[in-house]
Scaffold this motif. Structure first.
Motif, mmCIF file in Angstrom:
data_model
loop_
_atom_site.group_PDB
_atom_site.id
_atom_site.type_symbol
_atom_site.label_atom_id
_atom_site.label_comp_id
_atom_site.label_asym_id
_atom_site.label_seq_id
_atom_site.Cartn_x
_atom_site.Cartn_y
_atom_site.Cartn_z
ATOM 1 N N PRO A 106 88.296 64.818 30.838
ATOM 2 C CA PRO A 106 88.844 65.436 32.041
ATOM 3 C C PRO A 106 88.202 66.779 32.336
ATOM 4 O O PRO A 106 87.585 67.409 31.482
ATOM 5 C CB PRO A 106 90.326 65.599 31.691
ATOM 6 N N ASP A 107 88.378 67.225 33.575
ATOM 7 C CA ASP A 107 88.015 68.594 33.930
ATOM 8 C C ASP A 107 88.735 69.573 33.013
ATOM 9 O O ASP A 107 89.873 69.326 32.589
ATOM 10 C CB ASP A 107 88.442 68.920 35.363
ATOM 11 N N MET A 108 88.095 70.702 32.744
ATOM 12 C CA MET A 108 88.782 71.741 31.985
ATOM 13 C C MET A 108 90.049 72.193 32.684
ATOM 14 O O MET A 108 91.057 72.496 32.046
ATOM 15 C CB MET A 108 87.845 72.926 31.754
ATOM 16 N N SER A 109 90.022 72.217 34.012
ATOM 17 C CA SER A 109 91.219 72.647 34.742
ATOM 18 C C SER A 109 92.377 71.694 34.502
ATOM 19 O O SER A 109 93.536 72.112 34.425
ATOM 20 C CB SER A 109 90.915 72.755 36.237
ATOM 21 N N SER A 110 92.084 70.405 34.379
ATOM 22 C CA SER A 110 93.141 69.432 34.096
ATOM 23 C C SER A 110 93.666 69.601 32.679
ATOM 24 O O SER A 110 94.875 69.485 32.430
ATOM 25 C CB SER A 110 92.611 68.009 34.305
#
Length: 473
Positions: free
Chosen positions: A137-141
């Motif tokens: 996943p994205d780091m933001s997720s």
């Protein structure tokens, strides 16, 4: 750890809550189960992703002694830190260099990614090389999953505007879909811009909204009968948060550019890029945990509130394979994949970037936001030290530059060095995108030694091949 179950979409059809609910689904779980964390120096992260491969020797890493036929025409200038130099394209940013650490020894050594903007973008979003056995996943997720949000009336992770050609490479990976990044869409430079799904829908007044909210509880009887008590409690809480997001005036205020003074808006620049950078600051100030800016001036946009058109600039990222030093567009005869940009020194490119980034750093410092916000200025790779036969520079993964500020990052510092052409690292240290990701997680206090389970129960370690960049601590 139990993951939130997917809820039936029929519950949200007709009232426009799908996007809002998706943004919030993980927030409650993150808030209740802030797993595997320890104290960090950052509470929030702001990533400025200037996509396309920004030329290092034209910006952060000047090379005045390179051979004349390959040398950048932009001279080195002194910053406000003795001995620290940028090129003249960063004349405004040079005045806030005391807040920055520039890492000139970034590399991207994974085979097969260096010529791919989609894979390179996914690499930036996730901090993991694409193509592994499981989609990361994205780091933001991940941060939304692990830490939740400080503002329950806003999504915990936002990508703005989320309309670029590479935005689709943002992914929630193996995490539940509720942790998907929220994309604002549109352009805050447009005087009529409104972010979708974050206000009462057009032609639905508050009374009708409340009637539909009451109907919502009746539609999910079947779900309630099947779900466990914990899931039911979480869903009810999320429904309350969704209602709050739709009706809370603080939600609208966070995205309302008109709450900023004309002087502040002009300070960032009244074009698309400047207003996106300003919106990012507003969202960080409102308590959004992770904000990513992936922006470029569109061919037709707004500046000073009026329509503006950049003829020939149909794709103005930093992929300058052609005519990098053009004073207008790069659509040269017999050109290649770099057509559709403007030259690196033009206003839609470094002119707007230098103004917006310098304003962002200065503004965040003055507001006290840098103390607990890690700011990262990144690009997926750099440009070749040699010019090609189309007066451009091609992709280059052997050396490029990132810049960092805030959350305990020492200011006025240069890390690493490259040779006289800017093509190869000469310092003893070299850092990868996994190291960049490990730095973000470490700054936030997320314990990477404790894995997140995949849906199949496989333990997934964050930035497993990376180590935090020590000079940033």
């Amino acid at each position: 750890m139990t993951h939130q179950r997917d809820f039936p979409r029929r519950s949200f059809l007709g009232i426009g809550l799908g996007g809002v609910f998706s943004a919030l689904l993980g927030t409650e779980v993150g808030a209740l189960e802030s797993l595997h964390t320890k104290s960090g120096r950052a509470k929030r992260v702001l990533v400025i992703f200037e996509q396309g491969g920004l030329s290092q020797m034209d910006t952060w890493d000047p090379k005045p002694d390179a051979p004349a036929e390959h040398r950048s025409p932009f001279k080195p200038i002194q910053t406000n830190v003795p001995g620290m130099q940028f090129t003249e394209l960063l004349s405004r940013t040079a005045k806030v260099a005391n807040h920055l650490t520039v890492v000139r020894c970034m590399i991207q050594p994974t085979p097969g990614i260096g010529n791919s903007h989609p894979k390179g973008s996914q690499y930036i979003y996730s901090g993991e090389a694409p193509g592994g056995p499981i989609e990361m996943p994205d780091m933001s997720s991940v941060v939304a999953h692990q830490m939740g949000t400080e503002a329950l009336y806003l999504p915990s992770n936002i990508l703005l505007p989320g309309t670029s050609e590479q935005a689709y490479n943002s992914t929630v990976g193996f995490l539940p879909p509720g942790y998907t990044v929220f994309k604002t869409g549109g352009s805050p430079a447009n005087p009529n811009w409104r972010v979708p799904n974050l206000g009462l829908l057009a032609n639905i007044d508050e009374r009708r909204f409340k009637d539909r909210r009451d109907l919502l509880s009746k539609l999910d009887v079947g779900y309630v009968n099947k779900a466990g008590a914990r899931d039911v409690q979480a869903m009810r809480s999320l429904m309350g948060q969704a209602e709050d997001m739709l009706t809370n005036p603080l939600t609208r205020k966070a995205f309302d550019m008109h709450t900023e003074t004309p002087q502040m808006r002009e300070r960032y620049g009244m074009g698309h890029r400047g207003q996106c950078y300003l919106l990012a600051r507003k969202l960080i100030e409102s308590g959004v945990r992770f904000v990513t800016v992936d922006v470029r001036e569109p061919e037709s946009s707004f500046r000073d509130g009026k329509p503006v058109s950049y003829s020939g600039g149909n794709n103005m990222n930093w992929d300058h394979h052609d005519a990098i030093y053009s004073k207008s567009h790069t659509n040269i005869p017999n050109g290649g994949p770099g057509a559709g940009r403007y030259g690196i020194a033009t206003w839609p490119m470094m002119g707007s970037t230098d103004q917006a980034f310098s304003a962002l750093i200065e503004d965040m410092h003055q507001r006290g936001l840098l103390e607990e916000t890690l700011v990262c200025f990144v690009t997926e790779f750099g440009r070749t030290p040699k010019m090609n036969d189309r007066q451009g520079r091609d992709h280059w993964t052997n050396a490029f530059s990132f810049a960092f500020a805030g959350a305990g990052v020492p200011g006025g510092q240069v890390v690493g060095s490259t040779d006289r052409d800017g093509g190869y690292i000469t310092s003893s240290m070299a850092y990868t995108l996994e190291d960049y990701a490990a730095t973000i997680y470490e700054k936030l206090g997320i314990d990477r030694t404790k894995p997140i389970p995949s849906p199949s129960g496989r333990p997934i370690y964050l930035a497993a091949k990376g180590k935090p960049i020590p000079e940033l601590f």
